[in-house]
Design an enzyme around this catalytic site. Structure first.
Site, mmCIF file in Angstrom:
data_model
loop_
_atom_site.group_PDB
_atom_site.id
_atom_site.type_symbol
_atom_site.label_atom_id
_atom_site.label_comp_id
_atom_site.label_asym_id
_atom_site.label_seq_id
_atom_site.Cartn_x
_atom_site.Cartn_y
_atom_site.Cartn_z
ATOM 1 N N GLY A 32 0.934 -1.115 -0.074
ATOM 2 C CA GLY A 32 -0.099 -0.034 -0.036
ATOM 3 C C GLY A 32 0.945 1.753 -0.159
ATOM 4 O O GLY A 32 2.500 1.326 0.274
ATOM 5 N N TYR A 139 0.145 -17.916 0.834
ATOM 6 C CA TYR A 139 -1.027 -17.075 1.125
ATOM 7 C C TYR A 139 -2.302 -18.244 1.383
ATOM 8 O O TYR A 139 -2.973 -17.671 1.968
ATOM 9 C CB TYR A 139 -1.497 -16.398 -0.122
ATOM 10 C CG TYR A 139 -2.639 -15.423 -0.384
ATOM 11 C CD1 TYR A 139 -2.486 -14.244 0.310
ATOM 12 C CD2 TYR A 139 -3.296 -16.004 -1.246
ATOM 13 C CE1 TYR A 139 -3.301 -13.388 0.084
ATOM 14 C CE2 TYR A 139 -4.509 -14.247 -0.903
ATOM 15 C CZ TYR A 139 -4.647 -13.761 -0.777
ATOM 16 O OH TYR A 139 -5.672 -12.846 -0.601
ATOM 17 N N THR A 169 -11.027 -8.904 -6.997
ATOM 18 C CA THR A 169 -11.633 -7.691 -7.133
ATOM 19 C C THR A 169 -10.033 -6.516 -7.467
ATOM 20 O O THR A 169 -9.943 -6.775 -7.117
ATOM 21 C CB THR A 169 -12.545 -7.048 -5.335
ATOM 22 O OG1 THR A 169 -13.421 -8.230 -5.102
ATOM 23 C CG2 THR A 169 -12.359 -5.948 -5.295
ATOM 24 N N ARG A 180 -1.737 -7.569 -10.815
ATOM 25 C CA ARG A 180 -2.675 -8.632 -10.714
ATOM 26 C C ARG A 180 -3.484 -8.223 -12.232
ATOM 27 O O ARG A 180 -2.833 -7.281 -13.034
ATOM 28 C CB ARG A 180 -3.969 -8.343 -9.417
ATOM 29 C CG ARG A 180 -3.987 -9.336 -8.569
ATOM 30 C CD ARG A 180 -4.088 -8.763 -7.395
ATOM 31 N NE ARG A 180 -4.319 -7.915 -6.670
ATOM 32 C CZ ARG A 180 -4.735 -7.279 -5.496
ATOM 33 N NH1 ARG A 180 -6.157 -7.547 -5.599
ATOM 34 N NH2 ARG A 180 -3.810 -6.294 -4.814
#
Ligand code: NAD
Ligand code: UDP
Length: 307
Positions: A32, A139, A169, A180
């Site tokens: 982030g 993960y 998403t 991604r």
């Protein structure tokens, strides 16, 4: 909120502030960035804290949204031990915080708990088909353990737990190097560079737009429903090749579509059964179509990349 300056976290911070809440955003800025919440920094009900969830923390809070964890395969596989620590120790620490504060906690789990699913579509009752020693295990198994921890805290200590199993998403504010598929394709299409479809592109995913997912989060946190996991995602299933074509068309791109090697253990198909969410969360269902969502994502990337 943990992982609050990531892609989904930043949308959730915004939404919670709009609803009048006081938001403490914790992040170690691994995937982030401050930029994602820059526009919220001056808000009088918003506080940003650098904190790694693998470190214990106590705080007076009412609700905990626990999102901290790298989510893109290229990032979570870079330091797999760190990923497991974040998923397991991080969740343990946040459950302890919730227990001490008598707060409700929502765990951001994932459709990856279903692995390469043998049942299709995936209902919450399906136990999954995960390779426990493959490159995605850090993960997938980390998140499965996080779920096991959460339900154990609910049973043993009566902690109010909610578990969201999030399916792919996407949306504005994904990092351009996130890795991604949606962000890769949008960046490639906007730069007129080759769009990299891994394998034959016949593997499927079901893509949910960020605001639809956030609405599901809010309803799940508010629901009287207990610790049973709830799938949140868009039931429209799309092949990766179709996604490449839709993105290229909407971006009015000249990119060619090229093939690249399929990563190990890449799940062949993925589609949520959202009947539980619909039943428990007041008829919740995604409302943004794939075409609308990809168009909005393209607009956002166009602005940020200046192309
Ligand atoms: P993201 O990578 O953008 O966000 C993750 C955030 O967590 C980042 O801000 C990162 O810096 C932070 N973080 C990572 N490790 C941390 C640590 N040890 N301590 C504190 N902060 C840490 O990804 P996202 O798509 O926003 O995902 C958010 C959550 O939702 C993750 O838990 C992810 O597993 C889950 N999820 C997302 C999707 C999806 O498609 N977006 C699907 C399934 C599950
Ligand atoms: N994928 C692809 N090209 C890319 C990135 C991903 O074809 O540039 C494929 C990937 O192999 C997978 C799907 O898109 O089949 C979704 O990948 P992502 O990493 O977004 O999420 P996940 O595999 O965790 O669902």
């Amino acid at each position: 909120m943990t992982g609050g300056s990531g892609f989904l976290g930043s949308h959730l911070c915004e939404r919670l502030l709009k609803e009048g809440h006081e938001v403490v955003c914790l992040d170690n800025f691994f995937t982030g960035s401050r930029a994602n919440v820059e526009h919220l920094l001056d808000h009088h009900r918003f506080e940003l804290m650098r904190h790694d969830v693998t470190e214990p923390l106590t705080m007076e809070v009412d609700d905990v949204y626990h999102l901290a964890c790298p989510a893109s395969p290229i990032h979570y596989q870079r330091n797999p031990v760190r990923t497991i620590r974040t998923a397991v120790e991080g969740t343990l620490n946040m459950l302890d915080l919730a227990r001490e504060a008598k707060a409700r906690i929502l765990i951001a789990s994932t459709s990856e708990v279903y692995g390469d699913p043998i049942e299709h579509p995936q209902h919450e009752s399906y136990w999954g088909n995960v390779n426990p020693i493959g490159p995605r295990a850090c993960y997938d198994e980390g998140k499965r353990c996080a779920e096991a921890l959460a339900v154990s805290y609910a049973r043993q200590y009566s902690v109010e737990v909610r578990i969201a199993r999030i399916f792919n998403t996407y949306g504005p504010r994904m990092h351009e190097n996130d890795g991604r598929v949606v962000s890769n394709f949008v960046v490639q299409a906007l730069r007129n560079e080759p769009i990299t479809v891994y394998g034959e592109g016949q593997q499927t995913r079901s893509f949910c737009f960020a605001t639809d997912l956030i609405e599901g989060f809010i309803r799940l946190m508010a629901s009287p429903h207990g610790a049973d996991p709830v799938n949140l995602g868009n039931p429209r299933e799309t092949t990766v090749l179709e996604l490449a074509e839709i993105t290229r068309k909407l971006a009015k791109s000249k990119s060619e579509i090229v093939r690249a090697p399929l990563p190990t253990d890449d799940p062949t198909r993925r589609r949520p059964d959202i009947s539980r969410a619909q039943q428990l969360l007041g008829g919740w269902a995604p409302v943004v179509s794939l075409e609308q969502g990809i168009a909005a994502t393209i607009d956002d990337f166009r602005r940020r990349l200046g192309v």
